[in-house]
Every structure is written in structure tokens, then in C-alpha cells.
Design an enzyme around this catalytic site. Structure first.
Site, PDB file in Angstrom:
ATOM      1  N   ARG A 267       0.314  41.007   1.053  1.00  0.00           N
ATOM      2  CA  ARG A 267       0.027  40.909   2.484  1.00  0.00           C
ATOM      3  C   ARG A 267      -1.422  41.219   2.828  1.00  0.00           C
ATOM      4  NH1 ARG A 267       4.836  43.503   4.045  1.00  0.00           N
ATOM      5  NH2 ARG A 267       5.213  43.543   1.834  1.00  0.00           N
ATOM      6  N   THR A 268      -2.024  42.181   2.175  1.00  0.00           N
ATOM      7  CA  THR A 268      -3.395  42.525   2.543  1.00  0.00           C
ATOM      8  C   THR A 268      -4.362  41.382   2.211  1.00  0.00           C
ATOM      9  OG1 THR A 268      -2.896  44.839   2.115  1.00  0.00           O
ATOM     10  CG2 THR A 268      -5.200  44.261   2.315  1.00  0.00           C
TER      11      THR A 268
ATOM     12  N   LYS B 131     -11.915  39.959 -19.456  1.00  0.00           N
ATOM     13  CA  LYS B 131     -12.739  39.880 -20.665  1.00  0.00           C
ATOM     14  C   LYS B 131     -13.613  41.118 -20.811  1.00  0.00           C
ATOM     15  CE  LYS B 131     -13.110  34.892 -20.113  1.00  0.00           C
ATOM     16  NZ  LYS B 131     -14.024  33.857 -19.600  1.00  0.00           N
TER      17      LYS B 131
ATOM     18  N   HIS C  58      -7.173  53.294   2.919  1.00  0.00           N
ATOM     19  CA  HIS C  58      -6.845  51.917   3.265  1.00  0.00           C
ATOM     20  C   HIS C  58      -7.076  51.797   4.777  1.00  0.00           C
ATOM     21  CE1 HIS C  58      -5.233  48.026   3.249  1.00  0.00           C
ATOM     22  NE2 HIS C  58      -4.022  48.224   2.785  1.00  0.00           N
TER      23      HIS C  58
END
Lengths: 304, 194
Positions: free
Chosen positions: A54-55, A82, A132
Site C-alpha cells: 500500500r505505501t 548484486k 513512518h
């Protein structure tokens, strides 16, 4: 405002400006043409080192509705697998001329490091167990939309506080905006420094519920748990899950929130999650408008 | 548009319109709108925030008073459509409030307080384009101060006000500023207006 890394960096005025801007932008989502020309010619890079549905989609939709060019980057299938370092990845993005970098990273502090390496604005979309901020902004936006105010609102945040970046960002932002936050969790799921957070702490959900205007349930983040934090999922659910009986203890106007993804039956019962007093679905829609507001305010003006 | 007033030390304000003048100008514009649109039956008034929106409401009141027509009135914010966004920090947004009937097939009269370069109106036309497809778009302004930078003209003008480019025009409305007036601000020292 150049970056959005911590909800704690926002002053009351800045936070309210983002919420007010989002309120105007919410109308754009109701129109048949859901697009504004504001960020035409600007590039937004979504840099996701951790899984997210969702973010990432929310940031992508927000940038596209403002007409920015969006480059999506996920660590899987990229040079990171890598062995490329964050710094080299950042320099690559810099060479592509990113005006804003939206970063989600498993390590707390990664967005802060990134901000020193790129010229564009950095938006923290979740770093480890740290912060967040756009989630906290959309939560505050949803609360204000449903309840009409934030000042003096009693908010209970319940569950896995220890591993939750959402909880920290919400505590910081909501205290700036005048809400009273109580964290509710078993002692093992509270961070050590919690007494220094601008909030109260309780171990007893049943005592907190009758006074709460907002109950925010957090997901138990089993993927981050490297030790036994509670005896069993069943016991956790019995003591800290929001089921029908606990839901009945809330006053009639109180709302239930969850940042998603939910573990139905664990921290929240399906019946509560689907009730009309749950804001879980509208939180997703509000996420797009709040992120549009943040992108506009960060990179809509002159180049700093 | 109202201009960010950075009050320089030697600014001299001269009132060019007083309350009754503004009242009369709006009354005339309301009559002109009724005349030109044959009774304003399909008209939607959209004001450009902040003061254009207030003026749109005043015009709607007058139209209702003269002919009993209830004209839908709203506001259209142009911030996200400005061509000078990158010349300053991001601006707070004004209110966009489109009446329930929408703008499709209607005659939209845009209302602003001061017509100057025409860039605000250009932005408003772009914003309107994203809201729907009006039958026609007209422009009403309380003050036309000249110095157009785009091929735009007003259909309804309260007062043509010859100005020097370095001067500033400030519209005050009682709903917002506590009194009605149009002031011309002259810089005694040099200093270009915005």
C-alpha cells in the site's frame, strides 16, 4: 521543509499545513479528471528495499496525480541483490535527476543517511523500527476527518510498539497536534526508552478502552521477532486483541484504526475490522491525498 | 489576485474606490451579467480565492435580488496551476468549491478582484478545463489595472484603473478586511511590484 524523515521534525504549523493541503487535494480524488499539472517535469523515485504494497502504490498514485514522472525501484531484481551499497544506489538515482526520493529501508536511519547524499528531497516511507511519518500524517488526517478535531483527542495505540515505526511517528505527531496518546502493550513489546516518549503507557487494554476516542491496533510483526515476546498467539489475542466484547466497551463515537496489513483474528477480529466505525479502508484513500500534499509542499516550489 | 504585501518603508496608499463605488460597480456588473446571458439561467459564478470568491457571492446575491434567479456560486483555486510555482516556496492552497450542478454545458463567469498580467486567469482556465466543459467562459473583475502579458480581456469590469507597473493595487472587502476599498500603493522609493 526540505525532507520528511521524522514526524518529530514537523512543527504544529507545518503538520497542520500538510493536513489542510490534503483536505483540499482530497477533492481532486472525487473529480473525473484526478490529475493536477503541478509537478510536471519533476521526477519522484520510489526506492523500496523492503516489501510494501500500500505505501508504494500510494506514493506512486500521489506522484502521478500531481503529474510527476515516477521511477519505481525495488531491491529485488536490482543491483542491490548484486551487492550494491545504499550510497552507490543513491548516486545512481542522483545522476538520473530525482527531485524527490521516497525510501523504505529495513535499517533505521537509512533515509537520514540518504538525505546527505542526494540533492532532492527525501521522504521516509518507513525505516526499520524507527519512523513512518506519512502514515502518522494520514492517521491524523483520518482522525480529524471522522472526529472533527485532534486537540484533546484520546488515542490508544495498542500492540507491538517495540517493532512499530507507525507507533513512534504517531506518538510524535499526535503530541505535536495536541492529542493525548496512551500506548497499550505487554511489557515485552514496549521499547526501553518509552518513558521518554510524550505519551502514557498502560498494560491493561480493558482499562483504557472506555476513555478512548481512537483505538489504533498495530500488527504483531512476527517477521521482526527474534525472541519469544509472548507465550502464544492465542494468549496475546486474548489480552490485547480487539474483539467484539472489547469493541462494545468503546463509547459510541470512538473509531478503530489499523495501518494494515491486518492479521484478522490476532490483534483485531474480522467483525471489528469490517464495522462502520473502522477507518481501515478510508485510511488507504487518505494515504494518497496526504502523500500528494507532502510531495507538493516539499518539491512543488522553488529548488532549494 | 491579492499580492503578498511586503510593506516597504515608503509606501503611500491612496484610495481609488470607496465602499459605495464598489457597491455600485458590482450592481452594474450583476445587471450586465443578466443582460448578456439573457437572465443568467445557465450561469455559474466561480470566484478565484480569496477575494474573487467573496465578490462572486456578492454578485450572486445581487442577481437573486434583481431577477429572483438563484445562480450557483462557488470558487476555483488556481494555486496548483500557476506558472510561477517554481519561483517561490510552495504556497498554501485556496478552496475549490464547485456547485453541485457542475460546470458542464454552463456559462461560467470567473470572478477575480484585480486583472493584471492575465496569468491568474490563464491558470483558472486550465483549472476549469479539469473540472468539466463549460458552454462558455466569461470573466468579471472589480479592477482592471492593465499591463496584460497574455491575450486575455475581461467581459465585465468594475473600474478601469490606469496604473504604473511598479504600483500595487489592493482590494479590501468587508467580509475579509473589515471594510470595502480599493487602494493604489505607490512606492516612493524605487522597487518593482510583483
Amino acid at each position: 521543509m526540505k525532507h520528511l524523515i521524522s514526524a518529530g521534525d514537523l512543527s504544529r504549523d507545518e503538520a497542520l499545513l500538510i493536513l489542510d493541503t490534503a483536505e483540499e487535494l482530497a477533492r481532486v480524488s472525487e473529480r473525473s479528471i484526478k490529475k493536477l499539472p503541478t509537478l510536471r517535469g519533476r521526477t519522484v523515485v520510489n526506492l523500496f528495499f523492503e516489501d510494501s504494497t500500500r505505501t508504494r502504490i500510494s506514493f506512486e498514485a500521489a506522484a502521478k496525480r500531481l503529474s510527476a514522472d515516477v521511477i519505481n525501484f525495488s531491491a529485488k531484481g536490482s543491483s542491490v541483490s548484486k551487492g550494491e551499497s545504499l550510497k552507490d544506489t543513491a548516486l545512481t538515482l542522483e545522476a538520473m535527476g530525482a527531485d524527490a526520493v521516497v525510501i523504505r529501508h529495513g535499517a533505521s536511519g537509512a533515509p537520514h543517511r540518504l538525505a546527505n547524499w542526494v540533492r532532492g528531497s527525501v521522504l521516509n516511507a518507513g525505516d526499520g523500527t524507527h519512523e513512518h511519518p506519512t502514515q502518522a500524517l494520514l492517521d491524523a488526517f483520518s482522525m480529524r476527518q471522522r472526529l472533527g478535531r485532534l486537540d484533546g483527542l484520546k488515542v490508544a495505540i495498542v500492540g507491538d510498539i517495540l517493532h512499530s515505526r507507525v507507533a513512534r511517528s504517531n506518538v510524535l505527531l499526535l503530541s505535536t497536534l495536541g492529542a493525548e496518546v496512551t500506548l497499550v502493550a505487554p511489557p515485552t513489546l514496549l521499547p526501553v526508552s518509552v518513558e521518554r516518549w510524550p505519551c502514557q503507557v498502560s498494560y491493561d487494554l480493558d482499562a483504557v478502552l472506555p476513555k478512548a476516542d481512537v483505538v489504533m491496533m498495530l500488527r504483531v510483526q512476527l517477521e521482526r521477532m527474534n525472541a519469544a515476546y509472548f507465550p502464544s498467539a492465542r494468549e496475546y489475542s486474548r489480552r490485547y486483541g480487539l474483539d467484539r466484547d472489547r469493541f462494545a466497551k468503546l463509547h459510541d463515537d470512538a473509531i478503530v484504526m489499523h495501518p494494515g496489513p491486518m492479521n484478522r483474528g490476532m490483534e483485531i477480529s474480522a467483525e471489528v475490522a469490517d464495522s462502520p466505525r473502522s477507518t481501515i479502508v478510508e485510511q488507504v484513500g487518505n494515504g494518497v491525498t496526504v502523500r500528494m500534499a507532502a510531495l507538493y509542499l516539499l518539491i512543488g516550489g522553488e529548488n532549494q | 489576485m491579492n499580492f503578498p504585501m511586503t510593506h516597504a518603508q515608503n509606501q503611500v496608499a491612496r484610495a481609488v474606490l470607496e465602499g459605495p463605488d464598489i457597491h455600485r460597480a458590482l450592481t452594474r456588473i450583476a445587471h450586465e451579467i443578466l443582460e448578456r446571458t439573457r437572465g443568467a439561467s445557465d450561469v455559474v459564478l466561480l470566484g478565484i480565492p480569496t477575494r474573487g470568491a467573496t465578490l462572486a457571492h456578492r454578485l450572486a446575491e445581487r442577481v437573486a435580488q434583481f431577477e429572483g434567479v438563484k445562480v450557483p456560486v462557488g470558487s476555483i483555486d488556481i494555486t496548483m496551476y500557476r506558472d510561477d510555482l517554481r519561483l517561490g516556496p510552495a504556497r498554501p492552497l485556496g478552496k475549490t468549491d464547485v456547485p453541485a450542478g457542475g460546470v458542464d454545458g454552463k456559462t461560467v463567469v470567473l470572478v477575480d478582484d484585480v486583472l493584471f498580467s492575465g496569468r491568474t486567469v490563464r491558470a483558472a482556465l486550465d483549472a476549469l478545463n479539469d473540472l468539466g466543459r463549460p458552454k462558455a467562459v466569461q470573466l468579471a473583475t472589480l479592477v482592471d489595472r492593465g499591463h496584460r502579458e497574455l491575450p486575455i480581456r475581461a467581459d465585465y469590469v468594475g473600474k478601469n484603473l490606469p496604473t504604473a507597473k511598479s504600483e500595487k493595487v489592493k482590494v479590501l472587502l468587508s467580509e475579509i478586511d473589515g471594510r470595502d476599498a480599493v487602494e493604489l500603493l505607490k512606492n516612493e522609493t524605487e522597487g518593482a511590484a510583483k
